[in-house]
Scaffold this motif. Structure first.
Motif, short mmCIF file in Angstrom:
data_model
loop_
_atom_site.label_atom_id
_atom_site.label_comp_id
_atom_site.label_asym_id
_atom_site.label_seq_id
_atom_site.Cartn_x
_atom_site.Cartn_y
_atom_site.Cartn_z
N PRO A 194 -6.13 -0.89 -0.82
CA PRO A 194 -6.18 0.12 -1.88
C PRO A 194 -6.81 1.44 -1.43
CG PRO A 194 -7.80 -1.58 -2.29
CD PRO A 194 -6.98 -2.04 -1.13
N ALA A 195 -7.54 1.40 -0.29
CA ALA A 195 -8.12 2.63 0.23
C ALA A 195 -7.05 3.51 0.87
CB ALA A 195 -9.22 2.31 1.24
N ALA A 196 -5.93 2.88 1.29
CA ALA A 196 -4.85 3.64 1.94
C ALA A 196 -3.78 4.02 0.93
CB ALA A 196 -4.25 2.81 3.07
N PHE A 197 -3.52 3.14 -0.04
CA PHE A 197 -2.48 3.41 -1.03
C PHE A 197 -2.96 2.98 -2.43
CE2 PHE A 197 -0.19 3.10 2.94
CZ PHE A 197 0.73 4.15 2.86
N ASP A 198 -2.44 3.63 -3.42
CA ASP A 198 -2.80 3.31 -4.79
C ASP A 198 -1.97 2.12 -5.28
OD1 ASP A 198 -3.68 3.25 -7.35
OD2 ASP A 198 -2.62 5.04 -8.02
N PHE A 199 -2.46 0.93 -4.99
CA PHE A 199 -1.75 -0.29 -5.40
C PHE A 199 -2.25 -0.69 -6.78
CE2 PHE A 199 -1.47 -0.74 -0.69
CZ PHE A 199 -0.10 -0.64 -0.60
#
Length: 199
Positions: A194-199
């Motif tokens: 979630p730090a790389a993409f807004d999941f």
């Protein structure tokens, strides 16, 4: 002993509460004593429990102390590059150690900027399999500098991971290289960070 006393004083540590031990040994000859491995194994019987929890290995402590000494030496002498000897198999093993025991997708990169930005850590052997290094060392008759801590303790997770990879390599030749190749071709959008993409 004098150097250890001065370091302890500079760090504000009571020299009476510090121990000086020696880890590396050159060849099979007697080396400076007391040895680190023997000292650490004896501490629990003396009531010391805070250095390493019972049943755990000394790897984490040793690694932190060694890394601290390297960075300190580099800083004091104005070095900006620190070369470490980790090879391809070390890097793959570390991936699985972090995955199985730390719950993280993380390993050791061939090049890394230190957290404070002062040093660049490089691993020139990062792309070389351990067996090739062993073959070259035998051909050149390099002396082996043994460490009785690394690889000789009970509960050593790295030994178990190394055996797992060796078994895979025996049954599926080339698997270690395939795993290492995967580490160089990461599709972060197909993971779940979630730090790389807004999941």
């Amino acid at each position: 002993q004098k150097t250890a006393r001065l370091v302890a004083e500079r760090l504000g540590i009571d020299p009476a509460r510090a121990l000086v031990t020696f880890q590396s040994r050159f060849g099979r000859e007697e080396w400076l004593r007391p040895y680190t491995d023997e000292t650490l194994r004896a501490l629990p019987a003396q009531g010391v429990k805070r250095v390493i929890p019972e049943g755990r290995t000394q790897c984490g402590l040793c690694s932190r102390l060694r890394r601290g000494a390297l960075y300190r030496h580099a800083r004091e002498h104005g070095f900006t590059r620190i070369a470490l000897g980790h090879h391809r198999d070390d890097i793959v093993e570390t991936l699985f150690l972090n995955l199985f025991f730390g719950g993280r997708m993380k390993s050791m990169p061939p090049k890394l900027l230190s957290e404070d930005g002062r040093h660049v850590v490089i691993r020139p052997l990062a792309y070389v399999p351990e067996r090739e290094i062993e073959r070259y060392a035998r051909a050149r008759t390099f002396p082996v500098i043994p460490c009785r801590l690394c690889g000789s303790q009970d509960n050593l997770q790295r030994v178990a991971v190394k055996k797992m990879l060796a078994d895979w390599e025996r049954d599926f030749p080339g698997r270690t290289e395939t795993i290492f190749s995967a580490m160089r071709s990461v599709a972060t959008s197909h993971l779940a960070d979630p730090a790389a993409f807004d999941f």
